[in-house]
Design an enzyme around this catalytic site. Structure first.
Site, PDB file in Angstrom:
ATOM      1  N   GLY A  63       0.825  -1.193   0.000  1.00 60.26           N
ATOM      2  CA  GLY A  63       0.000   0.000   0.000  1.00 60.26           C
ATOM      3  C   GLY A  63       0.863   1.249   0.000  1.00 60.26           C
ATOM      4  CD  GLN A  84       3.353   5.844   2.648  1.00 63.75           C
ATOM      5  OE1 GLN A  84       2.392   5.318   2.125  1.00 63.75           O
ATOM      6  NE2 GLN A  84       4.339   5.145   3.190  1.00 63.75           N
ATOM      7  CB  CYS A 142       4.985   2.224   7.377  1.00 64.66           C
ATOM      8  SG  CYS A 142       4.575   3.719   6.490  1.00 64.66           S
ATOM      9  CG  LEU A 143       6.553   1.043   1.378  1.00 62.90           C
ATOM     10  CD1 LEU A 143       5.984   1.369   0.009  1.00 62.90           C
ATOM     11  CD2 LEU A 143       7.668   0.018   1.272  1.00 62.90           C
ATOM     12  CG  HIS A 179      -0.803   1.537   7.377  1.00 71.32           C
ATOM     13  ND1 HIS A 179       0.120   1.061   8.284  1.00 71.32           N
ATOM     14  CD2 HIS A 179      -0.096   2.330   6.522  1.00 71.32           C
ATOM     15  CE1 HIS A 179       1.316   1.547   7.982  1.00 71.32           C
ATOM     16  NE2 HIS A 179       1.218   2.320   6.924  1.00 71.32           N
ATOM     17  CD  GLU A 180      -1.142   2.549   2.754  1.00 68.13           C
ATOM     18  OE1 GLU A 180      -0.659   3.690   2.647  1.00 68.13           O
ATOM     19  OE2 GLU A 180      -0.441   1.565   3.044  1.00 68.13           O
ATOM     20  CG  HIS A 186       0.344   6.977   5.296  1.00 65.51           C
ATOM     21  ND1 HIS A 186       1.489   7.430   5.929  1.00 65.51           N
ATOM     22  CD2 HIS A 186       0.527   5.644   5.133  1.00 65.51           C
ATOM     23  CE1 HIS A 186       2.311   6.398   6.132  1.00 65.51           C
ATOM     24  NE2 HIS A 186       1.749   5.301   5.667  1.00 65.51           N
TER      25      HIS A 186
HETATM   26 NI    NI Z   1       2.533   3.365   5.624  1.00 62.66          NI
END
Ligand code: NI
Length: 168
Positions: free
Chosen positions: A46, A51, A91-92, A133-134, A137
């Site tokens: 995701g 991000q 998370c990236l 989660h997304e 963000h």
């Molecule tokens: Ni994330």
């Protein structure tokens, strides 16, 4: 297509509130295509526009093993939450760190596709976790915000070390 740079915690730009998409033009389609490319390459399941320093309400997700079930959510909203589930998240934007986070087990959400068509769906298990989660963000929130201050400080220290290592 372009691979976009992913912001890393504690970059303050990750705290920006994303604005709703109003015009569904080619610009949006390019952003979505670039985001999918960036997510698959990372690799991740995701990615939120926040991000990659684009502050519009756009999320891309693909939780399939074969990476053939792309899901794009524009202006998404969770309309119902049910149950509780604890699962390990990463998370990236917080590389090499994982923690157990409590989320709703099942959700109902609405979103628009790339053409501005609104749809409603239900999700559970990994997909439900990923969407929650997304969507965080897009509000400038990270999964580590749910951890204790002590754990958050540890993440901060770890990220500092990682940043130093990657500079060498
Ligand atoms: Ni994330």
């Amino acid at each position: 297509m372009t691979i976009l740079d992913i912001l890393h915690f504690p970059d303050i730009r990750l705290r920006t509130q994303a604005k709703p998409v109003k015009q569904f033009d080619n610009g949006i389609k390019t952003i979505v295509a670039d985001m999918f490319e960036t997510m698959y390459k990372a690799p991740g399941i995701g990615l939120a526009a926040t991000q990659v320093n684009i502050h519009q309400q756009i999320v891309v997700i693909d939780i399939s093993k074969e990476k053939n079930q792309p899901l794009c959510l524009i202006n998404p909203k969770i309309t119902e939450k049910e149950g509780l589930e604890i699962s390990e998240e990463g998370c990236l934007s917080v590389p090499e760190y994982y923690a157990e986070i409590k989320r709703a087990e099942r959700i109902t959400f609405t979103a628009m596709d790339q053409n501005g068509q609104r749809f409603e769906k239900e999700a559970d298990e990994l997909l439900a976790v990923c969407i929650q989660h997304e969507l965080d963000h897009l509000k400038g929130k990270l999964f580590i915000d749910y951890l204790s201050p002590l754990k958050q400080q540890r993440v901060r220290n770890k990220m500092k070390k990682l940043a130093k290592k990657s500079k060498k």
